[in-house]
Design an enzyme around this catalytic site. Structure first.
Site, PDB file in Angstrom:
ATOM      1  N   LYS A 165       0.641  -1.371   0.236  1.00 41.62           N
ATOM      2  CA  LYS A 165       0.072  -0.111   0.279  1.00 41.62           C
ATOM      3  C   LYS A 165       0.677   1.187   0.044  1.00 41.62           C
ATOM      4  CE  LYS A 165      -3.381  -1.359  -0.762  1.00 41.62           C
ATOM      5  NZ  LYS A 165      -3.241  -2.167  -1.882  1.00 41.62           N
ATOM      6  N   GLY A 219       2.403   2.629  -2.819  1.00 42.00           N
ATOM      7  CA  GLY A 219       2.378   2.868  -4.164  1.00 42.00           C
ATOM      8  C   GLY A 219       3.141   2.061  -5.401  1.00 42.00           C
ATOM      9  N   THR A 220       2.903   0.747  -4.968  1.00 40.07           N
ATOM     10  CA  THR A 220       3.595  -0.372  -5.845  1.00 40.07           C
ATOM     11  C   THR A 220       2.875  -0.361  -7.115  1.00 40.07           C
ATOM     12  OG1 THR A 220       3.412  -1.610  -3.679  1.00 40.07           O
ATOM     13  CG2 THR A 220       4.554  -2.614  -5.433  1.00 40.07           C
ATOM     14  N   THR A 221       1.548  -0.324  -7.258  1.00 37.58           N
ATOM     15  CA  THR A 221       0.841  -0.582  -8.491  1.00 37.58           C
ATOM     16  C   THR A 221       1.257   0.544  -9.191  1.00 37.58           C
ATOM     17  OG1 THR A 221      -0.991  -1.184  -7.103  1.00 37.58           O
ATOM     18  CG2 THR A 221      -1.458  -0.791  -9.502  1.00 37.58           C
ATOM     19  N   HIS A 246       7.679  -7.848  -1.433  1.00 34.93           N
ATOM     20  CA  HIS A 246       7.577  -6.733  -0.215  1.00 34.93           C
ATOM     21  C   HIS A 246       8.533  -7.358   0.824  1.00 34.93           C
ATOM     22  CE1 HIS A 246       3.973  -4.994  -1.792  1.00 34.93           C
ATOM     23  NE2 HIS A 246       3.109  -5.802  -1.679  1.00 34.93           N
ATOM     24  N   SER A 263      -4.774   3.238   3.913  1.00 30.80           N
ATOM     25  CA  SER A 263      -4.842   2.408   2.699  1.00 30.80           C
ATOM     26  C   SER A 263      -4.818   1.024   2.862  1.00 30.80           C
ATOM     27  CB  SER A 263      -3.445   2.821   1.659  1.00 30.80           C
ATOM     28  OG  SER A 263      -3.826   2.160   0.418  1.00 30.80           O
ATOM     29  N   LYS A 287      -8.265   5.946  -3.750  1.00 35.96           N
ATOM     30  CA  LYS A 287      -8.279   7.685  -3.696  1.00 35.96           C
ATOM     31  C   LYS A 287      -7.122   8.160  -4.476  1.00 35.96           C
ATOM     32  CE  LYS A 287     -11.047   9.777  -0.302  1.00 35.96           C
ATOM     33  NZ  LYS A 287     -10.919  10.796   0.906  1.00 35.96           N
ATOM     34  N   GLY A 288      -5.937   7.684  -3.959  1.00 35.55           N
ATOM     35  CA  GLY A 288      -4.630   8.012  -4.682  1.00 35.55           C
ATOM     36  C   GLY A 288      -4.217   9.353  -4.218  1.00 35.55           C
TER      37      GLY A 288
HETATM   38  P1  A3P Z   1      -4.952   4.678  -1.424  1.00 33.89           P
HETATM   39  O1  A3P Z   1      -5.704   3.470  -0.752  1.00 33.89           O
HETATM   40  O2  A3P Z   1      -4.628   5.728  -0.471  1.00 33.89           O
HETATM   41  O3  A3P Z   1      -5.841   5.301  -2.342  1.00 33.89           O
HETATM   42  P2  A3P Z   1      -0.206  -0.366  -3.610  1.00 33.89           P
HETATM   43  O4  A3P Z   1       0.091  -0.174  -5.113  1.00 33.89           O
HETATM   44  O5  A3P Z   1       1.586  -0.349  -3.007  1.00 33.89           O
HETATM   45  O6  A3P Z   1      -1.098  -1.537  -3.115  1.00 33.89           O
HETATM   46  O7  A3P Z   1      -0.750   0.991  -3.029  1.00 33.89           O
HETATM   47  C1  A3P Z   1      -2.027   1.321  -3.256  1.00 33.89           C
HETATM   48  C2  A3P Z   1      -2.239   2.705  -3.036  1.00 33.89           C
HETATM   49  O8  A3P Z   1      -1.601   3.407  -4.170  1.00 33.89           O
HETATM   50  C3  A3P Z   1      -3.667   3.131  -3.045  1.00 33.89           C
HETATM   51  O9  A3P Z   1      -4.011   4.449  -2.165  1.00 33.89           O
HETATM   52  C4  A3P Z   1      -3.880   3.467  -4.464  1.00 33.89           C
HETATM   53  O10 A3P Z   1      -5.063   4.343  -4.695  1.00 33.89           O
HETATM   54  C5  A3P Z   1      -2.635   4.120  -4.747  1.00 33.89           C
HETATM   55  N1  A3P Z   1      -2.516   4.126  -6.150  1.00 33.89           N
HETATM   56  C6  A3P Z   1      -2.539   3.088  -7.252  1.00 33.89           C
HETATM   57  N2  A3P Z   1      -2.250   3.604  -8.406  1.00 33.89           N
HETATM   58  C7  A3P Z   1      -1.796   4.920  -8.294  1.00 33.89           C
HETATM   59  C8  A3P Z   1      -1.466   5.805  -9.437  1.00 33.89           C
HETATM   60  N3  A3P Z   1      -1.025   5.483 -10.363  1.00 33.89           N
HETATM   61  N4  A3P Z   1      -1.045   6.865  -8.820  1.00 33.89           N
HETATM   62  C9  A3P Z   1      -1.379   7.319  -7.616  1.00 33.89           C
HETATM   63  N5  A3P Z   1      -1.609   6.320  -6.706  1.00 33.89           N
HETATM   64  C10 A3P Z   1      -1.964   5.388  -7.014  1.00 33.89           C
END
Ligand code: A3P
Length: 317
Positions: free
Chosen positions: A66, A68-70, A130, A160, A284-285
């Site tokens: 959570k 910003g991995t995605t 991770h 998150s 929400k990002g």
């Molecule tokens: P929120 O739950 O605060 O919205 P991970 O990718 O490590 O699982 O983290 C997920 C978090 O990154 C979530 O935060 C998600 O909304 C946010 N996220 C996913 N893609 C994103 C993007 N392209 N830009 C910014 N935030 C992103």
């Protein structure tokens, strides 16, 4: 090999039975090498430690969940593959980034399985993890492969994560109880401070091997951060590419608004049996959403813990 694998898994299960255990909702977490793992990831971590052969050209994307991995997966994939897949034909338009760059310990080596096809991956091979720096597979730490670590302030990361846990109906997590555990470091791949600190220190000691990035910096100036990223990865943009606006094109492709609204990422279907839905990776990002979920006491307490854990390291949030 199958027999060896079965033997090994039996030994690992015996080891797991001796480890400290806590629960995260309905999932037991085991403390192994200082890190809290679900059992399937311990098997994967050990199998990767024994069998994964890193190549110097490999790129590993590391993070606590959570953080910003995605997003980082989308950016790294797009930068490295921009000649094969220009932004307007990107596989990201139809594929979740987690299916383009998979976790070593719970996708490639899931449950201790040993994948056979990793040598056939196009170079540079892209992987994710991770796990803590100290418990990365041996050959990753001892090769010249590069590691990009993305971290995020613990307050937003916690919020998150809490929302992510709520997706599993069996869990029914309670915010207060989850928060107390988080503050004690008990969270998948936590304690968060050890997860972050291992990579932070490695980035100071070996800046050519580990690049440390922050979610908040990416939100603030994506173009600047992408340039740090492409240089570190060894895929710098040419003057022509910059003049053609390719950096901006890739940053728009990977932006929250763009990816969140793609059909593939709006799907409520599970990403794998029992796994989280596709749309769960885009919530929400935003930076600072914690104010909407944590009371001032919770904020102050977590800020204090973070300051204490990172005191003297040079790392601030
Ligand atoms: P929120 O739950 O605060 O919205 P991970 O990718 O490590 O699982 O983290 C997920 C978090 O990154 C979530 O935060 C998600 O909304 C946010 N996220 C996913 N893609 C994103 C993007 N392209 N830009 C910014 N935030 C992103």
């Amino acid at each position: 090999l199958v027999k060896d694998q079965e033997e090994m898994n039996k030994k690992i299960d015996e080891l797991i039975a001796t480890l400290p255990v806590e629960s995260e909702g309905s999932v037991p977490l085991y403390q192994f090498k200082g890190c809290w793992y679900p059992s399937f990831a311990i098997r994967g971590n050990i199998a990767a430690d024994l069998h994964f052969q890193a190549q110097d050209s490999d790129i590993l994307l590391a993070s606590a969940p959570k953080s910003g991995t995605t997003w980082m997966k989308a950016l790294v994939f797009s930068i490295v593959n921009r000649h094969r897949h220009p932004p307007n034909e990107s596989p990201l338009l139809t594929t979740l980034s987690h299916n383009l760059i998979k976790y070593i310990e719970f996708r490639h080596y899931l449950n201790g399985n040993i994948p056979e096809n990793l040598d056939q991956f196009p170079k540079p091979r892209l992987f994710a993890t991770h796990s803590h720096y100290a418990s990365l597979p041996h050959s990753i730490r001892h090769s010249s492969c590069r590691i990009v670590y993305v971290c995020r302030n613990p307050l937003d990361t916690f919020v998150s994560f809490f929302h992510f846990l709520r997706l599993y109906p069996k869990n029914q997590p309670d915010m207060d109880a989850t928060y107390v555990k988080y503050c004690r470091g008990i969270i998948q791949f936590g304690p968060f401070w050890d997860n972050i600190m291992g990579y932070w220190q490695a980035s100071l000691e070996k800046p050519e091997k580990v690049l440390f990035m922050k979610y908040e910096d990416l939100k603030e100036d994506i173009v600047f951060e992408m340039k740090r990223l492409e240089k570190f990865l060894g895929f710098p943009f040419s003057v022509e590419e910059e003049n053609e606006g390719l950096v901006e094109e890739i940053s728009s492709l990977c932006s929250f608004e763009n990816l969140k609204n793609l059909e593939v990422n709006r799907s409520e279907k599970p990403t794998r049996p029992g796994g989280p839905p596709f749309n769960s990776f885009y919530r929400k990002g935003e930076v600072g959403d914690f104010v909407n979920h944590l009371n001032p006491c919770m904020v102050e307490n977590l800020v204090t813990i973070t300051q204490e854990k990172f005191a003297g390291s040079g790392l601030v949030f």
